[in-house]
Write a protein that holds these residues in place. Structure first.
Motif, PDB file in Angstrom:
ATOM      1  N   SER A  31       0.830  -1.206   0.000  1.00 24.16           N
ATOM      2  CA  SER A  31       0.000   0.000   0.000  1.00 24.16           C
ATOM      3  C   SER A  31       0.863   1.254   0.000  1.00 24.16           C
ATOM      4  O   SER A  31       2.002   1.255   0.450  1.00 24.16           O
ATOM      5  N   GLN A  32       0.295   2.327  -0.537  1.00 28.13           N
ATOM      6  CA  GLN A  32       1.012   3.587  -0.717  1.00 28.13           C
ATOM      7  C   GLN A  32       0.277   4.728  -0.010  1.00 28.13           C
ATOM      8  O   GLN A  32      -0.942   4.697   0.122  1.00 28.13           O
ATOM      9  N   GLY A  33       1.038   5.733   0.391  1.00 23.26           N
ATOM     10  CA  GLY A  33       0.436   6.913   1.003  1.00 23.26           C
ATOM     11  C   GLY A  33       1.398   8.076   0.947  1.00 23.26           C
ATOM     12  O   GLY A  33       2.582   7.932   1.273  1.00 23.26           O
ATOM     13  N   ALA A  34       0.924   9.224   0.524  1.00 23.18           N
ATOM     14  CA  ALA A  34       1.775  10.414   0.464  1.00 23.18           C
ATOM     15  C   ALA A  34       2.165  10.848   1.871  1.00 23.18           C
ATOM     16  O   ALA A  34       1.430  10.605   2.832  1.00 23.18           O
ATOM     17  N   PRO A  35       3.321  11.475   2.036  1.00 22.83           N
ATOM     18  CA  PRO A  35       3.725  11.950   3.368  1.00 22.83           C
ATOM     19  C   PRO A  35       2.649  12.826   4.006  1.00 22.83           C
ATOM     20  O   PRO A  35       2.173  13.782   3.396  1.00 22.83           O
ATOM     21  N   GLY A  36       2.235  12.469   5.221  1.00 24.68           N
ATOM     22  CA  GLY A  36       1.211  13.228   5.918  1.00 24.68           C
ATOM     23  C   GLY A  36      -0.215  12.848   5.587  1.00 24.68           C
ATOM     24  O   GLY A  36      -1.150  13.312   6.229  1.00 24.68           O
ATOM     25  N   GLU A  40      -1.155   6.884   5.189  1.00 19.99           N
ATOM     26  CA  GLU A  40       0.097   6.447   5.788  1.00 19.99           C
ATOM     27  C   GLU A  40      -0.101   5.692   7.101  1.00 19.99           C
ATOM     28  O   GLU A  40       0.710   4.835   7.450  1.00 19.99           O
ATOM     29  N   TYR A  41      -1.165   5.993   7.797  1.00 23.49           N
ATOM     30  CA  TYR A  41      -1.364   5.390   9.113  1.00 23.49           C
ATOM     31  C   TYR A  41      -1.620   3.889   9.035  1.00 23.49           C
ATOM     32  O   TYR A  41      -1.397   3.169  10.015  1.00 23.49           O
ATOM     33  N   THR A  42      -2.096   3.420   7.894  1.00 24.48           N
ATOM     34  CA  THR A  42      -2.335   1.982   7.740  1.00 24.48           C
ATOM     35  C   THR A  42      -1.517   1.385   6.599  1.00 24.48           C
ATOM     36  O   THR A  42      -1.756   0.237   6.206  1.00 24.48           O
ATOM     37  N   ALA A  43      -0.560   2.142   6.043  1.00 24.88           N
ATOM     38  CA  ALA A  43       0.243   1.626   4.935  1.00 24.88           C
ATOM     39  C   ALA A  43       0.968   0.354   5.360  1.00 24.88           C
ATOM     40  O   ALA A  43       1.556   0.284   6.433  1.00 24.88           O
ATOM     41  N   SER A  44       0.939  -0.647   4.503  1.00 23.07           N
ATOM     42  CA  SER A  44       1.501  -1.943   4.867  1.00 23.07           C
ATOM     43  C   SER A  44       1.834  -2.727   3.606  1.00 23.07           C
ATOM     44  O   SER A  44       1.669  -2.238   2.490  1.00 23.07           O
ATOM     45  N   ILE A 153      -1.146  -5.221  11.496  1.00 24.51           N
ATOM     46  CA  ILE A 153      -0.199  -5.196  10.376  1.00 24.51           C
ATOM     47  C   ILE A 153      -0.529  -4.153   9.314  1.00 24.51           C
ATOM     48  O   ILE A 153       0.169  -4.046   8.312  1.00 24.51           O
ATOM     49  N   GLY A 154      -1.587  -3.384   9.503  1.00 25.05           N
ATOM     50  CA  GLY A 154      -1.943  -2.377   8.515  1.00 25.05           C
ATOM     51  C   GLY A 154      -2.753  -2.950   7.360  1.00 25.05           C
ATOM     52  O   GLY A 154      -3.081  -4.136   7.321  1.00 25.05           O
TER      53      GLY A 154
END
Length: 234
Positions: A31-36, A40-44, A153-154
Protein backbone atom coordinates in the motif's frame (compact mmCIF):
# COMPACT_ATOMS: atom_id res chain seq x y z
CA UNK A 1 -7.79 -4.21 -3.61
CA UNK A 2 -9.94 -7.14 -4.68
CA UNK A 3 -7.42 -8.45 -7.20
CA UNK A 4 -6.58 -11.24 -4.75
CA UNK A 5 -10.15 -12.52 -4.56
CA UNK A 6 -10.67 -11.96 -8.29
CA UNK A 7 -7.66 -14.22 -8.82
CA UNK A 8 -9.28 -16.84 -6.61
CA UNK A 9 -12.50 -16.63 -8.66
CA UNK A 10 -10.62 -16.97 -11.96
CA UNK A 11 -8.71 -19.98 -10.68
CA UNK A 12 -11.97 -21.53 -9.45
CA UNK A 13 -13.37 -21.16 -12.97
CA UNK A 14 -10.33 -22.73 -14.63
CA UNK A 15 -10.46 -25.69 -12.23
CA UNK A 16 -14.23 -26.15 -12.55
CA UNK A 17 -13.98 -26.14 -16.36
CA UNK A 18 -11.17 -28.74 -16.21
CA UNK A 19 -8.80 -26.43 -18.08
CA UNK A 20 -6.35 -26.92 -15.20
CA UNK A 21 -6.10 -29.48 -12.40
CA UNK A 22 -4.71 -27.11 -9.76
CA UNK A 23 -4.07 -23.38 -9.76
CA UNK A 24 -2.21 -20.95 -7.51
CA UNK A 25 -4.06 -17.75 -6.60
CA UNK A 26 -2.03 -15.06 -4.84
CA UNK A 27 -3.24 -11.85 -3.24
CA UNK A 28 -0.29 -9.59 -2.43
CA UNK A 29 0.28 -5.84 -2.38
CA UNK A 30 2.24 -2.88 -1.04
CA UNK A 31 0.00 0.00 0.00
CA UNK A 32 1.01 3.59 -0.72
CA UNK A 33 0.44 6.91 1.00
CA UNK A 34 1.78 10.41 0.46
CA UNK A 35 3.73 11.95 3.37
CA UNK A 36 1.21 13.23 5.92
CA UNK A 37 -1.76 11.57 4.20
CA UNK A 38 -4.24 9.54 6.25
CA UNK A 39 -3.33 6.51 4.14
CA UNK A 40 0.10 6.45 5.79
CA UNK A 41 -1.36 5.39 9.11
CA UNK A 42 -2.33 1.98 7.74
CA UNK A 43 0.24 1.63 4.94
CA UNK A 44 1.50 -1.94 4.87
CA UNK A 45 2.58 -4.85 2.67
CA UNK A 46 1.71 -8.52 2.69
CA UNK A 47 0.00 -11.38 0.94
CA UNK A 48 -1.26 -14.95 1.02
CA UNK A 49 -1.41 -17.74 -1.57
CA UNK A 50 -3.93 -20.53 -2.13
CA UNK A 51 -3.70 -23.74 -4.12
CA UNK A 52 -7.12 -24.38 -5.64
CA UNK A 53 -8.29 -27.72 -7.08
CA UNK A 54 -10.93 -30.43 -6.82
CA UNK A 55 -9.02 -33.18 -5.02
CA UNK A 56 -7.23 -33.33 -1.64
CA UNK A 57 -8.55 -29.96 -0.48
CA UNK A 58 -8.93 -28.61 3.06
CA UNK A 59 -12.06 -26.54 2.35
CA UNK A 60 -14.80 -26.21 -0.26
CA UNK A 61 -16.10 -23.10 -1.99
CA UNK A 62 -19.86 -23.48 -1.75
CA UNK A 63 -20.64 -20.35 -3.73
CA UNK A 64 -19.16 -17.09 -5.00
CA UNK A 65 -20.70 -13.87 -6.30
CA UNK A 66 -19.69 -10.30 -7.11
CA UNK A 67 -21.25 -6.84 -6.87
CA UNK A 68 -19.70 -3.99 -8.88
CA UNK A 69 -20.44 -0.39 -9.89
CA UNK A 70 -18.52 2.53 -11.40
CA UNK A 71 -17.59 4.28 -8.13
CA UNK A 72 -14.02 5.68 -8.40
CA UNK A 73 -13.26 6.50 -4.77
CA UNK A 74 -9.53 5.80 -5.03
CA UNK A 75 -7.21 6.47 -7.95
CA UNK A 76 -3.70 7.38 -9.04
CA UNK A 77 -3.19 10.02 -11.72
CA UNK A 78 -0.73 9.21 -14.48
CA UNK A 79 2.82 10.01 -13.45
CA UNK A 80 1.92 10.61 -9.81
CA UNK A 81 3.88 8.67 -7.13
CA UNK A 82 0.96 8.48 -4.68
CA UNK A 83 -2.75 7.66 -4.98
CA UNK A 84 -5.62 9.99 -4.14
CA UNK A 85 -8.79 9.12 -2.27
CA UNK A 86 -12.24 10.54 -1.81
CA UNK A 87 -12.12 11.14 1.95
CA UNK A 88 -15.48 10.33 3.52
CA UNK A 89 -16.69 9.31 0.06
CA UNK A 90 -14.63 6.13 0.47
CA UNK A 91 -17.04 4.96 3.18
CA UNK A 92 -20.33 5.83 1.53
CA UNK A 93 -21.15 5.18 -1.28
CA UNK A 94 -17.97 3.19 -1.88
CA UNK A 95 -16.90 0.62 0.73
CA UNK A 96 -20.15 0.02 2.61
CA UNK A 97 -22.44 0.00 -0.42
CA UNK A 98 -20.40 -2.70 -2.13
CA UNK A 99 -19.47 -4.83 0.88
CA UNK A 100 -23.03 -4.85 2.24
CA UNK A 101 -24.60 -5.41 -1.19
CA UNK A 102 -22.28 -8.32 -2.02
CA UNK A 103 -22.92 -9.80 1.43
CA UNK A 104 -26.69 -9.59 1.04
CA UNK A 105 -26.39 -11.14 -2.45
CA UNK A 106 -24.37 -14.02 -1.00
CA UNK A 107 -26.93 -14.56 1.77
CA UNK A 108 -29.75 -14.66 -0.78
CA UNK A 109 -28.02 -16.92 -3.29
CA UNK A 110 -26.98 -19.43 -0.62
CA UNK A 111 -30.16 -19.12 1.46
CA UNK A 112 -28.07 -18.49 4.58
CA UNK A 113 -27.93 -15.96 7.40
CA UNK A 114 -25.18 -14.75 9.80
CA UNK A 115 -26.01 -17.45 12.36
CA UNK A 116 -25.11 -20.14 9.81
CA UNK A 117 -21.43 -19.11 9.83
CA UNK A 118 -18.71 -19.69 12.38
CA UNK A 119 -16.41 -16.97 11.00
CA UNK A 120 -16.68 -13.93 8.76
CA UNK A 121 -14.10 -11.55 7.32
CA UNK A 122 -14.17 -8.48 5.11
CA UNK A 123 -11.81 -6.11 3.37
CA UNK A 124 -10.16 -3.94 6.01
CA UNK A 125 -8.71 -0.56 4.98
CA UNK A 126 -8.95 0.14 8.70
CA UNK A 127 -10.39 -1.56 11.74
CA UNK A 128 -13.39 0.77 11.97
CA UNK A 129 -14.86 -0.05 8.55
CA UNK A 130 -14.38 -3.79 9.14
CA UNK A 131 -16.14 -3.80 12.51
CA UNK A 132 -18.96 -1.58 11.28
CA UNK A 133 -19.61 -3.83 8.27
CA UNK A 134 -19.72 -6.92 10.47
CA UNK A 135 -22.13 -5.29 12.90
CA UNK A 136 -24.42 -4.02 10.11
CA UNK A 137 -24.63 -7.52 8.67
CA UNK A 138 -25.52 -9.08 12.02
CA UNK A 139 -22.29 -10.92 12.86
CA UNK A 140 -21.04 -11.11 16.43
CA UNK A 141 -17.60 -10.03 17.61
CA UNK A 142 -16.64 -13.69 18.09
CA UNK A 143 -17.41 -14.41 14.45
CA UNK A 144 -15.35 -11.53 13.01
CA UNK A 145 -12.43 -10.98 15.40
CA UNK A 146 -10.15 -13.72 14.00
CA UNK A 147 -10.10 -12.10 10.57
CA UNK A 148 -9.28 -8.57 11.74
CA UNK A 149 -5.56 -8.01 11.12
CA UNK A 150 -5.29 -4.36 10.05
CA UNK A 151 -4.80 -3.03 13.62
CA UNK A 152 -1.71 -5.27 13.87
CA UNK A 153 -0.20 -5.20 10.38
CA UNK A 154 -1.94 -2.38 8.51
CA UNK A 155 -3.88 -2.48 5.24
CA UNK A 156 -2.31 -4.91 2.78
CA UNK A 157 -4.75 -3.99 -0.02
CA UNK A 158 -5.09 -7.08 -2.28
CA UNK A 159 -3.57 -9.21 0.45
CA UNK A 160 -5.99 -8.12 3.17
CA UNK A 161 -8.80 -10.63 2.66
CA UNK A 162 -6.53 -13.57 1.70
CA UNK A 163 -4.55 -12.95 4.91
CA UNK A 164 -7.72 -12.63 6.98
CA UNK A 165 -8.96 -15.93 5.57
CA UNK A 166 -5.62 -17.67 6.22
CA UNK A 167 -5.73 -16.53 9.84
CA UNK A 168 -9.20 -18.02 10.18
CA UNK A 169 -8.18 -21.31 8.54
CA UNK A 170 -5.33 -21.56 11.06
CA UNK A 171 -7.88 -22.26 13.82
CA UNK A 172 -11.01 -23.42 11.96
CA UNK A 173 -12.32 -26.93 12.58
CA UNK A 174 -13.93 -29.42 10.18
CA UNK A 175 -17.49 -28.40 9.37
CA UNK A 176 -16.97 -24.71 10.14
CA UNK A 177 -18.54 -22.28 7.67
CA UNK A 178 -16.72 -19.08 6.65
CA UNK A 179 -18.24 -15.93 5.12
CA UNK A 180 -15.85 -13.77 3.07
CA UNK A 181 -16.37 -10.38 1.38
CA UNK A 182 -13.60 -8.41 -0.32
CA UNK A 183 -13.62 -4.84 -1.66
CA UNK A 184 -11.69 -2.98 -4.31
CA UNK A 185 -11.98 0.68 -5.23
CA UNK A 186 -13.41 1.31 -8.65
CA UNK A 187 -15.53 -0.38 -7.23
CA UNK A 188 -16.59 -3.92 -6.42
CA UNK A 189 -16.79 -6.74 -3.90
CA UNK A 190 -16.41 -10.52 -4.25
CA UNK A 191 -18.19 -12.86 -1.86
CA UNK A 192 -17.44 -16.47 -0.89
CA UNK A 193 -19.16 -19.09 1.23
CA UNK A 194 -16.62 -21.69 2.39
CA UNK A 195 -16.93 -24.93 4.40
CA UNK A 196 -13.89 -26.44 6.12
CA UNK A 197 -13.24 -30.16 5.52
CA UNK A 198 -11.80 -32.94 7.70
CA UNK A 199 -8.52 -32.82 5.76
CA UNK A 200 -7.57 -29.52 7.38
CA UNK A 201 -6.57 -31.32 10.59
CA UNK A 202 -3.76 -33.34 9.00
CA UNK A 203 -2.61 -30.67 6.54
CA UNK A 204 -2.79 -27.50 8.63
CA UNK A 205 0.85 -27.75 9.70
CA UNK A 206 2.11 -27.80 6.09
CA UNK A 207 1.81 -23.99 5.90
CA UNK A 208 3.23 -21.43 8.32
CA UNK A 209 0.71 -19.93 10.71
CA UNK A 210 -0.33 -16.40 9.85
CA UNK A 211 0.04 -15.21 13.44
CA UNK A 212 3.53 -16.71 13.71
CA UNK A 213 4.64 -14.54 10.78
CA UNK A 214 2.96 -11.46 12.25
CA UNK A 215 4.73 -12.07 15.55
CA UNK A 216 8.08 -11.70 13.78
CA UNK A 217 7.48 -8.06 12.88
CA UNK A 218 9.81 -5.36 14.19
CA UNK A 219 9.12 -1.64 14.46
CA UNK A 220 11.15 1.17 12.87
CA UNK A 221 10.82 4.93 13.28
CA UNK A 222 9.27 7.16 10.63
CA UNK A 223 12.63 8.28 9.24
CA UNK A 224 13.65 4.70 8.44
CA UNK A 225 10.20 3.99 6.97
CA UNK A 226 10.39 7.11 4.78
CA UNK A 227 13.88 6.20 3.59
CA UNK A 228 12.98 2.70 2.48
CA UNK A 229 9.70 3.83 0.89
CA UNK A 230 11.66 6.36 -1.19
CA UNK A 231 9.97 9.37 0.37
CA UNK A 232 13.26 11.11 1.14
CA UNK A 233 14.64 12.59 -2.06
CA UNK A 234 18.20 13.82 -2.45
Amino acid sequence: CKAGTAGIQMTMGLVESDMIEYGLAIGADTSQGAPGDALEYTASAGGAAYIIGKENTIADFNHTCSFTTDTPDFYRREGQPYPSHGGRFTGEPAYFKHVLSAAKMLFEETDTKPEDYDYACFHQPNGKFYLRAGKKLGFTSDQIKQGLLTPNIGNTYSGAVPLALSNILDIAEPGDNIFVISYGSGAGSDGFSITVKDEIVERRELAPKTQSIIDQKTYVDYAVYAKFKGKIKM
